[in-house]
Enzyme design. Structure first.
Site, PDB file in Angstrom:
ATOM      1  N   CYS A  87       0.801  -1.229   0.000  1.00 25.59           N
ATOM      2  CA  CYS A  87       0.000   0.000   0.000  1.00 25.59           C
ATOM      3  C   CYS A  87       0.835   1.281   0.000  1.00 25.59           C
ATOM      4  O   CYS A  87       0.318   2.360  -0.280  1.00 25.59           O
ATOM      5  CB  CYS A  87      -0.953  -0.029   1.185  1.00 25.59           C
ATOM      6  SG  CYS A  87      -1.969  -1.529   1.165  1.00 25.59           S
TER       7      CYS A  87
ATOM      8  N   HIS B  98      -3.840   6.468   0.999  1.00 26.56           N
ATOM      9  CA  HIS B  98      -4.127   5.094   0.576  1.00 26.56           C
ATOM     10  C   HIS B  98      -5.554   4.754   1.006  1.00 26.56           C
ATOM     11  O   HIS B  98      -5.924   4.929   2.178  1.00 26.56           O
ATOM     12  CB  HIS B  98      -3.119   4.143   1.214  1.00 26.56           C
ATOM     13  CG  HIS B  98      -3.558   2.718   1.222  1.00 26.56           C
ATOM     14  ND1 HIS B  98      -3.918   2.061   0.072  1.00 26.56           N
ATOM     15  CD2 HIS B  98      -3.730   1.833   2.252  1.00 26.56           C
ATOM     16  CE1 HIS B  98      -4.286   0.823   0.387  1.00 26.56           C
ATOM     17  NE2 HIS B  98      -4.185   0.663   1.696  1.00 26.56           N
TER      18      HIS B  98
ATOM     19  N   ASN C  56     -10.077  -1.976  -1.418  1.00 26.46           N
ATOM     20  CA  ASN C  56      -8.673  -1.627  -1.189  1.00 26.46           C
ATOM     21  C   ASN C  56      -7.839  -2.360  -2.247  1.00 26.46           C
ATOM     22  O   ASN C  56      -7.692  -3.578  -2.174  1.00 26.46           O
ATOM     23  CB  ASN C  56      -8.293  -2.056   0.232  1.00 26.46           C
ATOM     24  CG  ASN C  56      -6.830  -1.850   0.548  1.00 26.46           C
ATOM     25  OD1 ASN C  56      -5.996  -1.677  -0.353  1.00 26.46           O
ATOM     26  ND2 ASN C  56      -6.495  -1.892   1.821  1.00 26.46           N
TER      27      ASN C  56
END
Lengths: 331, 73
Positions: free
Chosen positions: A111, A258, A288
């Protein structure tokens, strides 16, 4: 001399896994609760589609607008490469028809990966090694998640992205703050399948959280520990990035973190005292997507007109490793 | 924070439909409510507890022990 981001594109695989699909597979799922994390559906790579393919598709979209003859470095961020070797970036150089007298490398980050890609691209350009860097991200965590792991199947989606970082007269890619703490490695990990531990044929099924099952062949995430890491480190990261660039929150037009999940983002917004009008959240239909979330959000915020030319935008990535990084860009 | 507010906020964030007291047993906390508890402890008491410590919580008393009785008026 400086550098700037000139183009961003992304690609989402066609197959969609919705919350309704989730409910069919896991009848105990409380859809109202899932609203808290702000994800209604996620795109999932097909059986034969890899991270390399997703990044390739994003790059093809981007190369409709950029002359590939000018690209002189290729960076590819992924944790799900096609092979242990060769490097996926080498395969992508050939597949995309890029010049042969260019550098190409993979790097393994999650990430935080997009921020690190920007940092490396900036370094290459400022050192005179490259003038136009193609930064690709591609991730297919869906292939690492146990099918009985409801939690992680709720959160993660697959995607690819492509960004051009080019040299420029005016610098629009400001100072970076990067961080690493490998003591958190065990909290987000796929234990088997590398060289240290080969995949087990009949692995023990383990349980964690609420009705989530996994084995050591699969992705494991200790959600509370990752959350603790984030709320402890990211406010400080944002503060340091602003200080190192001589700016404060008022100088920013937007912040793009993020896109881990909405619950976490809302709390980080509150902790960082960032007003709603400057905080971008956009993961409802993607989930995500690991290293892809920031370029996807950046592209969408531009397309939707939230972010405009001349705006200063703070980007921050954080997660597996632990690894984190942040910078400020000017559009 | 006074104890009454603490009990009320805890009840809301854990989505419980009964009034809490110091001796209430709350049982296993699900993943999402655990995140709510983490933010509650961080925001109100500047406390970050490990996942293991949080997973061992089964009662209101366990949470009071984590933050310290003195933190509540």
């Amino acid at each position: 001399m400086g550098c700037e981001i000139t183009h961003v594109e992304y690609y989402l695989p066609e197959e969609v896994f919705s919350n309704e699909d989730l409910k069919k597979e896991f009848p105990n799922t409380d859809l109202d609760k899932i609203e808290k994390i702000g994800i209604r559906s996620r795109s999932i790579a097909s059986e034969n589609q890899t991270s390399l393919d997703l990044a390739y598709n994003a790059a093809i979209k981007l190369l409709e607008k950029v002359d590939k003859a000018n690209i002189d470095f290729l960076l590819f961020c992924t944790q799900t490469p096609d092979y242990l070797l060769p490097t996926s970036a080498c395969i992508l150089q050939d597949k995309l028809g890029l010049k042969k007298n260019i550098g190409a490398l993979d790097f393994n980050l999650g990430c935080s990966g997009y921020i690190y890609g920007l940092a490396v691209a900036k370094g290459l350009i400022e050192a005179g090694i490259a003038t136009k860097v193609l930064l690709l991200t591609g991730e297919t965590y869906s292939k690492l998640i146990n099918k009985n792991d409801r939690g992680n199947r709720t959160i993660f989606g697959d995607a690819g992205s492509a960004t051009i970082i080019s040299n420029s007269k005016i610098n629009k890619l400001f100072n970076f703050e990067l961080g690493t703490d490998g003591s958190g490695a065990e909290n987000l990990i796929v234990r088997n399948g590398g060289v240290k531990n080969v995949k087990e044929i009949d692995p023990e099924i383990k349980k964690y959280g609420t009705d989530n099952h996994y084995t050591n062949n699969d992705l494991y995430m200790n959600g509370p520990e990752i959350f603790n890491f984030t709320i402890k480190n990211i406010p400080l990261l944002v503060k340091r990035t602003l200080i190192s660039n001589g700016l404060d929150v008022n100088d920013l037009s937007y912040t793009i973190f993020h896109q881990a999940n909405k619950f976490m983002l809302e709390y980080l917004k509150k902790k960082n005292k960032i007003p709603d009008s400057k905080f971008y959240i956009d993961l409802e239909d993607t989930g995500n997507t690991v290293s892809n979330t920031i370029p996807i959000a950046l592209k969408r915020s531009l397309s939707k007109g939230y972010v405009k030319k001349g705006d200063k935008v703070l980007l921050a990535g954080f997660g597996v490793g632990y690894s984190w990084g942040s910078t400020i860009i000017e559009i | 924070m006074n104890k009454q507010d603490f009990f009320e906020e805890l009840q809301e964030l854990l989505e419980l439909d009964f009034t809490l007291t110091e001796t209430t047993v709350i049982g296993e906390i699900d993943s999402l409510n655990l995140l709510s508890l983490i933010t509650f402890l961080d925001e109100n008491f500047d406390i970050q507890k490990t996942g293991e410590e949080l997973k061992s919580i089964t009662s209101v008393k366990n949470i009071i022990d984590l933050i310290g009785e003195d933190s509540l008026s």
